[in-house]
Motif scaffolding. Structure first.
Motif, PDB file in Angstrom:
ATOM      1  N   LEU A  94      23.259  45.872  43.319  1.00 26.19           N
ATOM      2  CA  LEU A  94      23.964  47.330  43.854  1.00 26.19           C
ATOM      3  C   LEU A  94      24.463  46.122  45.830  1.00 26.19           C
ATOM      4  O   LEU A  94      25.320  47.241  45.733  1.00 26.19           O
ATOM      5  CB  LEU A  94      23.097  48.101  44.068  1.00 26.19           C
ATOM      6  CG  LEU A  94      22.978  48.557  43.161  1.00 26.19           C
ATOM      7  CD1 LEU A  94      22.229  49.961  43.299  1.00 26.19           C
ATOM      8  CD2 LEU A  94      24.149  49.327  42.467  1.00 26.19           C
ATOM      9  N   ALA A  95      24.604  44.719  45.439  1.00 28.46           N
ATOM     10  CA  ALA A  95      25.187  44.558  47.146  1.00 28.46           C
ATOM     11  C   ALA A  95      26.882  43.611  46.634  1.00 28.46           C
ATOM     12  O   ALA A  95      27.397  43.933  46.856  1.00 28.46           O
ATOM     13  CB  ALA A  95      24.229  43.610  47.595  1.00 28.46           C
ATOM     14  N   ASP A  96      26.496  43.507  45.141  1.00 28.47           N
ATOM     15  CA  ASP A  96      27.507  42.523  44.933  1.00 28.47           C
ATOM     16  C   ASP A  96      27.810  42.447  43.214  1.00 28.47           C
ATOM     17  O   ASP A  96      27.204  41.177  43.381  1.00 28.47           O
ATOM     18  CB  ASP A  96      28.040  41.084  45.950  1.00 28.47           C
ATOM     19  CG  ASP A  96      29.075  40.435  44.914  1.00 28.47           C
ATOM     20  OD1 ASP A  96      30.241  41.312  43.684  1.00 28.47           O
ATOM     21  OD2 ASP A  96      30.267  40.039  46.260  1.00 28.47           O
ATOM     22  N   PRO A  97      28.024  43.041  42.441  1.00 30.34           N
ATOM     23  CA  PRO A  97      27.590  42.687  41.591  1.00 30.34           C
ATOM     24  C   PRO A  97      28.518  41.674  40.143  1.00 30.34           C
ATOM     25  O   PRO A  97      28.588  41.617  38.912  1.00 30.34           O
ATOM     26  CB  PRO A  97      28.164  44.230  40.457  1.00 30.34           C
ATOM     27  CG  PRO A  97      29.207  45.221  41.373  1.00 30.34           C
ATOM     28  CD  PRO A  97      28.604  44.894  42.656  1.00 30.34           C
ATOM     29  N   VAL A  98      29.647  41.473  41.289  1.00 32.91           N
ATOM     30  CA  VAL A  98      30.516  40.091  40.311  1.00 32.91           C
ATOM     31  C   VAL A  98      29.813  39.010  41.361  1.00 32.91           C
ATOM     32  O   VAL A  98      29.860  38.015  40.161  1.00 32.91           O
ATOM     33  CB  VAL A  98      31.598  40.659  41.479  1.00 32.91           C
ATOM     34  CG1 VAL A  98      33.086  39.220  41.062  1.00 32.91           C
ATOM     35  CG2 VAL A  98      32.661  41.845  41.005  1.00 32.91           C
ATOM     36  N   HIS A  99      29.270  38.675  42.104  1.00 29.66           N
ATOM     37  CA  HIS A  99      29.122  37.534  42.693  1.00 29.66           C
ATOM     38  C   HIS A  99      27.464  37.090  42.079  1.00 29.66           C
ATOM     39  O   HIS A  99      27.171  36.308  42.698  1.00 29.66           O
ATOM     40  CB  HIS A  99      29.699  37.342  43.935  1.00 29.66           C
ATOM     41  CG  HIS A  99      30.907  37.080  43.863  1.00 29.66           C
ATOM     42  ND1 HIS A  99      31.765  38.375  44.242  1.00 29.66           N
ATOM     43  CD2 HIS A  99      32.108  36.285  43.490  1.00 29.66           C
ATOM     44  CE1 HIS A  99      32.875  37.350  44.440  1.00 29.66           C
ATOM     45  NE2 HIS A  99      33.338  36.967  43.643  1.00 29.66           N
ATOM     46  N   ALA A 134      27.223  45.794  33.693  1.00 29.98           N
ATOM     47  CA  ALA A 134      28.578  47.058  33.558  1.00 29.98           C
ATOM     48  C   ALA A 134      28.502  48.389  34.518  1.00 29.98           C
ATOM     49  O   ALA A 134      28.776  48.804  35.053  1.00 29.98           O
ATOM     50  CB  ALA A 134      28.576  47.365  31.548  1.00 29.98           C
ATOM     51  N   ARG A 135      27.103  49.122  34.315  1.00 31.39           N
ATOM     52  CA  ARG A 135      26.900  50.018  35.053  1.00 31.39           C
ATOM     53  C   ARG A 135      27.449  49.801  36.855  1.00 31.39           C
ATOM     54  O   ARG A 135      28.460  50.886  37.182  1.00 31.39           O
ATOM     55  CB  ARG A 135      25.555  50.586  34.677  1.00 31.39           C
ATOM     56  CG  ARG A 135      25.215  51.762  35.251  1.00 31.39           C
ATOM     57  CD  ARG A 135      26.513  52.796  34.554  1.00 31.39           C
ATOM     58  NE  ARG A 135      26.060  52.887  32.982  1.00 31.39           N
ATOM     59  CZ  ARG A 135      25.561  53.866  32.646  1.00 31.39           C
ATOM     60  NH1 ARG A 135      24.889  54.558  33.211  1.00 31.39           N
ATOM     61  NH2 ARG A 135      24.949  53.449  31.285  1.00 31.39           N
ATOM     62  N   ALA A 136      26.599  48.745  37.018  1.00 29.68           N
ATOM     63  CA  ALA A 136      26.925  48.464  38.098  1.00 29.68           C
ATOM     64  C   ALA A 136      28.361  47.842  38.792  1.00 29.68           C
ATOM     65  O   ALA A 136      28.979  48.493  39.498  1.00 29.68           O
ATOM     66  CB  ALA A 136      26.123  47.159  39.369  1.00 29.68           C
ATOM     67  N   ARG A 137      28.973  47.496  38.043  1.00 28.86           N
ATOM     68  CA  ARG A 137      30.554  47.090  38.433  1.00 28.86           C
ATOM     69  C   ARG A 137      31.337  48.504  37.920  1.00 28.86           C
ATOM     70  O   ARG A 137      32.671  48.154  38.819  1.00 28.86           O
ATOM     71  CB  ARG A 137      31.193  46.314  36.985  1.00 28.86           C
ATOM     72  CG  ARG A 137      30.585  44.873  37.355  1.00 28.86           C
ATOM     73  CD  ARG A 137      30.318  43.268  36.722  1.00 28.86           C
ATOM     74  NE  ARG A 137      29.391  42.188  36.777  1.00 28.86           N
ATOM     75  CZ  ARG A 137      30.335  41.343  36.362  1.00 28.86           C
ATOM     76  NH1 ARG A 137      30.372  41.617  35.369  1.00 28.86           N
ATOM     77  NH2 ARG A 137      29.312  40.471  36.491  1.00 28.86           N
ATOM     78  N   SER A 138      31.051  49.772  36.899  1.00 31.53           N
ATOM     79  CA  SER A 138      31.480  50.429  37.423  1.00 31.53           C
ATOM     80  C   SER A 138      31.270  51.752  38.434  1.00 31.53           C
ATOM     81  O   SER A 138      32.591  52.222  38.872  1.00 31.53           O
ATOM     82  CB  SER A 138      31.648  51.791  35.703  1.00 31.53           C
ATOM     83  OG  SER A 138      29.730  52.246  36.022  1.00 31.53           O
ATOM     84  N   MET A 139      30.285  51.141  38.748  1.00 34.35           N
ATOM     85  CA  MET A 139      30.072  52.384  40.264  1.00 34.35           C
ATOM     86  C   MET A 139      31.114  51.442  41.538  1.00 34.35           C
ATOM     87  O   MET A 139      31.390  52.778  41.414  1.00 34.35           O
ATOM     88  CB  MET A 139      28.206  52.200  40.487  1.00 34.35           C
ATOM     89  CG  MET A 139      27.822  52.987  39.818  1.00 34.35           C
ATOM     90  SD  MET A 139      25.626  52.479  40.336  1.00 34.35           S
ATOM     91  CE  MET A 139      25.441  53.967  39.113  1.00 34.35           C
ATOM     92  N   GLN A 140      31.035  50.697  41.246  1.00 35.76           N
ATOM     93  CA  GLN A 140      31.753  49.942  42.459  1.00 35.76           C
ATOM     94  C   GLN A 140      33.250  49.693  41.911  1.00 35.76           C
ATOM     95  O   GLN A 140      33.560  50.163  43.686  1.00 35.76           O
ATOM     96  CB  GLN A 140      31.707  48.030  42.530  1.00 35.76           C
ATOM     97  CG  GLN A 140      32.372  47.422  43.278  1.00 35.76           C
ATOM     98  CD  GLN A 140      32.259  45.262  43.182  1.00 35.76           C
ATOM     99  OE1 GLN A 140      32.122  45.346  41.896  1.00 35.76           O
ATOM    100  NE2 GLN A 140      31.886  44.775  43.611  1.00 35.76           N
ATOM    101  N   ARG A 141      34.245  50.394  41.024  1.00 38.28           N
ATOM    102  CA  ARG A 141      34.465  50.231  41.012  1.00 38.28           C
ATOM    103  C   ARG A 141      34.982  51.632  41.364  1.00 38.28           C
ATOM    104  O   ARG A 141      36.614  52.510  42.231  1.00 38.28           O
ATOM    105  CB  ARG A 141      35.620  50.141  39.390  1.00 38.28           C
ATOM    106  CG  ARG A 141      35.514  48.690  38.284  1.00 38.28           C
ATOM    107  CD  ARG A 141      36.645  48.946  37.589  1.00 38.28           C
ATOM    108  NE  ARG A 141      35.606  49.248  36.522  1.00 38.28           N
ATOM    109  CZ  ARG A 141      34.847  49.425  35.617  1.00 38.28           C
ATOM    110  NH1 ARG A 141      34.382  47.627  36.129  1.00 38.28           N
ATOM    111  NH2 ARG A 141      33.766  49.086  35.222  1.00 38.28           N
TER     112      ARG A 141
END
Length: 321
Positions: A233-238, A253-260
């Motif tokens: 949840l700090a950085d779901p990409v890296h 996938a859920r964390a990245r959707s939240m980031q968007r």
């Protein structure tokens, strides 16, 4: 360095406010070795920004967290800070201890052994006080007793009550990441404090359903740790770690959707993750897992970012649990 925050300096926050606590795992080698000078810089940065509450444990770096915290606080007024530590693991010198046990690197050559007996609890606190250079702690928590519940309730808990009566631990409670164990303690033991890690986050809200309301009814002070769920949840990409292991695709996938969604509102995901726990009235404080000065500064900056209600509404239904 930004000005110190009055919010961070208090240990019992006024209504509507939330205490900020520095957790002791990050500067004790969690995930990567941390040099002594670097650990000191983390603590200096937290102190200069007004943080006066610290949470540690023998488990963190096999005693390294307590030792480093003790050296940092040695010349400071005892009334200016609060310390919580934990019992349940005893440490033993072990020249064959491997590096990286439980994801702690650069730790002293010590092994850990679970012990929730009354004797083990007393010995654990005595050794913690020696490492910290103190004669008392503000809060003493039973640490991760899920597989030892009977001993923790029947032996460790009464010993914590005796230690509290003797004045060497002002408050007593539980530190855990298992909601079931926490609920059992809340209902069966006279605890005043609960530290729950990783179970009241944007992704994992299992503590919300029964545990937090039960704590609110009983007046138990709740600290929430692990708000980034080990990094995702700090950085779901890296940073693709969830609960100390590689995240499953559904979690990523859920964390990245939240980031968007957060980006659409111009708010960093980590700001929303850090501010989320304070929305619940049972939560008295948030534990920062920062392991570098930059992470300390960033976390405090994120806590100052306003999150629009519309964004909270959009994220409400996106938790996995």
């Amino acid at each position: 360095m930004r000005e110190a925050r009055d919010r961070c300096a208090v240990t019992t926050p006024p209504p509507g406010d939330t205490a900020v606590v520095l957790g002791g795992a990050g500067f004790a080698g969690l995930y990567r070795p941390v040099r002594e000078a670097a650990a000191r810089e983390v603590l200096d940065t937290a102190w200069q920004n007004g943080i006066r509450a610290f949470d540690t444990a023998p488990h963190y770096g096999a005693g390294l967290s307590e030792e480093r915290l003790g050296r940092f606080l040695r010349d400071r007024n005892r009334g200016d800070f609060t310390i919580s530590t934990k019992v349940g693991r005893l440490l033993y010198d072990d020249p064959d201890a491997p590096d990286g046990v439980d994801c702690f690197y650069g730790a002293p050559k010590r092994s850990r052994r679970r012990d929730y007996s009354a004797t083990g609890v007393r010995r654990s606190l005595e050794e913690s006080l020696h490492r910290l250079g103190l004669d008392r702690v503000d809060t003493l928590l039973i640490h991760d007793p899920e597989a030892h519940m009977r001993a923790a309730l029947d032996e460790a808990m009464p010993e914590l009550e005796r230690l509290r009566a003797q004045g060497v631990a002002a408050g007593i409670g539980l530190g855990v990441n298992d909601v079931g164990a926490a609920l059992r303690f809340v209902r069966e033991a006279p605890i005043a404090h609960l530290l729950i890690a990783g179970r009241y986050t944007l992704l994992d809200r299992r503590a919300e359903h029964e545990l937090l309301p039960e704590c609110a009814r009983r007046g138990i002070r709740v600290l929430v740790a692990g708000v980034f769920n080990s990094g995702v949840l700090a950085d779901p990409v890296h940073r693709t770690t969830f609960d100390y292991r590689t995240a499953e695709p559904a979690v990523l996938a859920r964390a990245r959707s939240m980031q968007r969604i957060c980006a659409d509102h111009g708010v960093p995901l980590r700001a929303v993750a850090l501010r989320f726990p304070a929305r619940h009235p049972a939560v008295a404080g948030v534990v920062l897992g920062a392991g570098t000065p930059e992470e300390v500064e960033d976390s405090l900056a994120m806590l100052d970012i306003a999150v629009p209600e519309e964004l909270w509404r959009e994220l409400t239904e996106r938790a996995l649990w």
